[in-house]
Design an enzyme around this catalytic site. Structure first.
Site, PDB file in Angstrom:
ATOM      1  N   ARG A 224       0.854  -1.180   0.000  1.00  0.00           N
ATOM      2  CA  ARG A 224       0.000   0.000   0.000  1.00  0.00           C
ATOM      3  C   ARG A 224       0.895   1.237   0.000  1.00  0.00           C
ATOM      4  NH1 ARG A 224      -3.313  -2.856  -1.603  1.00  0.00           N
ATOM      5  NH2 ARG A 224      -5.407  -3.292  -0.810  1.00  0.00           N
ATOM      6  N   HIS A 272       0.533  -0.153 -10.336  1.00  0.00           N
ATOM      7  CA  HIS A 272      -0.344  -1.030  -9.547  1.00  0.00           C
ATOM      8  C   HIS A 272      -0.689  -2.304 -10.334  1.00  0.00           C
ATOM      9  CE1 HIS A 272      -3.309  -0.868  -5.950  1.00  0.00           C
ATOM     10  NE2 HIS A 272      -3.010  -2.119  -6.232  1.00  0.00           N
TER      11      HIS A 272
END
Length: 309
Positions: A224, A272
C-alpha cells in the site's frame, strides 16, 4: 434459492456474473445473483468499493460480506457494516504477487538495471553475491507475505518476515511487534512491503525507520502506498542510503504526472500491476466460503475489525 447481491463498479458485473454463478453451481449452491441493492433479503454480498452501497443496515439476513479485493481499508471502518466481513485470499492473486516480488528481488539482487540501461560501451563486470549472502526482510506475514517468503527461501535468500502479531511460518524466520521492527530492518539488504493499510501502518517507513536500513538497501513496495512517508524516502534516495525503490502502489493513483517519483533516477514506478484479483480463481474462493457459511462452518479470512484487516 440463495440470494447473492453483487455490489461493485458496474463494469465488473459483465466479468463476474456468469463466473460467479458457475462457481456457485460447482459448490452446489442454487444462486440468484443480483445487482439490485433493494434486495434486502440477500444472504451474501460480494463487494468492491462503490457509491451505490454504503449502508449495510437493511441486510439483516446477510451471512457475510465477501470482498473482491485483498485489502479492506475502504470498508472496514463503515459503522453500518455489522455483518461478518471476509477479505479475499485467492490463489491467482497470491501467485501473481509471488511472481512479481520474486522477479523484482532477483532484478535488484543481480544488478540487472546496470546492464538493462546500458554501460555505455564499458566492459563492466560486477559479479553479484549469491542469494545466501543477500538478506531479505518482508514486512507482512499474511497469505501474500508468507507465499513470497517461501518462494525467496527456495531460491536461497535468508528471509525474515516481520508482523505486528506473532506468526509461525515453517522454515522461515519470523519476528513480531513494533518493538522488534527496527531490528528486522537493520539486516534488510532488500525490503519488501506487504502489510495491510491501517492507522498503525500508515507512514510506517519514516525518517527514523528508514535510517535503520543498511546503506544501499533496496525497497520494493507492492503493498500500500501510504506505508511509506514519501518525503522521507526521497531524502534517503538522494543521499544514497536507499539505493533504489521499486514502487507499485501510491497515495494517489494514478500517480500524478508532477510527482517526483516519475523522474527520480533511483525510483522505478509500476502502475499497480504487481498482482490483481483474477476473476476465474477469485469466484471459486468466494463460492467456497459461501458454502462454508451455508453448512454452518466457520468463515475463512474473517477480518478483525479491531486490527483493520
Amino acid at each position: 434459492m440463495t440470494v447473492i447481491l453483487f455490489s461493485a463498479e458496474n463494469q465488473l458485473w459483465d466479468t463476474y456474473s456468469e463466473l460467479l454463478l458457475d462457481a456457485c453451481k460447482a459448490e452446489g449452491i442454487e444462486a440468484d445473483i443480483t445487482r439490485d441493492a433493494d434486495r434486502s433479503d440477500a444472504e451474501f454480498i460480494v463487494y468492491a468499493p462503490n457509491d451505490q452501497l454504503t449502508d449495510f443496515t437493511p441486510y439483516t439476513d446477510c451471512k457475510a460480506v465477501l470482498s473482491l479485493w485483498a485489502g479492506v481499508e475502504r470498508i472496514v471502518g463503515n459503522k453500518t457494516l455489522t455483518q461478518p466481513l471476509c477479505r479475499l485470499v485467492d490463489p491467482g492473486l497470491t501467485q501473481g504477487m509471488v511472481e512479481w516480488v520474486t522477479g523484482q528481488v532477483l532484478r535488484h539482487h543481480l544488478g540487472l538495471d546496470m546492464y538493462i540501461h546500458g554501460t555505455k560501451g564499458a566492459w563492466k563486470q560486477v559479479v553479484p553475491p549469491l542469494s545466501s549472502d543477500r538478506p531479505v526482510t518482508i514486512l507482512g506475514a499474511g497469505a501474500l507475505g508468507a507465499a513470497c517468503a517461501r518462494s525467496l527461501t527456495n531460491l536461497g535468500f535468508p528471509v525474515t518476515c516481520w508482523s505486528r502479531t506473532p506468526k509461525n511460518l515453517d522454515g522461515i524466520k519470523t519476528v513480531a511487534g513494533m518493538e522488534n521492527l527496527n531490528s528486522a530492518l537493520e539486516n534488510a539488504h532488500i525490503l519488501v512491503l506487504l502489510l495491510p493499510l491501517t492507522e498503525e501502518t500508515t507512514n510506517l517507513l519514516n525518517d527514523e525507520r528508514l535510517a535503520h536500513l543498511p546503506t544501499g538497501a533496496f525497497i520494493i513496495n507492492p503493498g500500500r502506498g501510504p506505508l511509506i512517508d514519501d518525503q522521507s524516502l526521497l531524502a534517503m534516495l538522494d543521499t544514497g542510503h536507499v539505493e533504489h525503490a521499486t514502487l507499485d502502489v501510491f497515495r494517489v493513483e494514478p500517480l500524478p504526472a508532477e510527482h517526483p517519483y516519475w523522474t527520480h533516477p533511483s525510483v522505478t514506478v509500476t502502475p499497480h500491476i504487481a498482482s490483481a484479483t483474477r476473476p476465474e480463481t477469485a469466484v471459486k474462493s468466494i463460492a467456497a466460503n459461501m458454502r462454508r457459511a451455508l453448512d454452518g462452518e466457520p468463515l475463512l479470512n474473517l477480518v478483525d475489525r479491531s486490527r483493520g484487516y
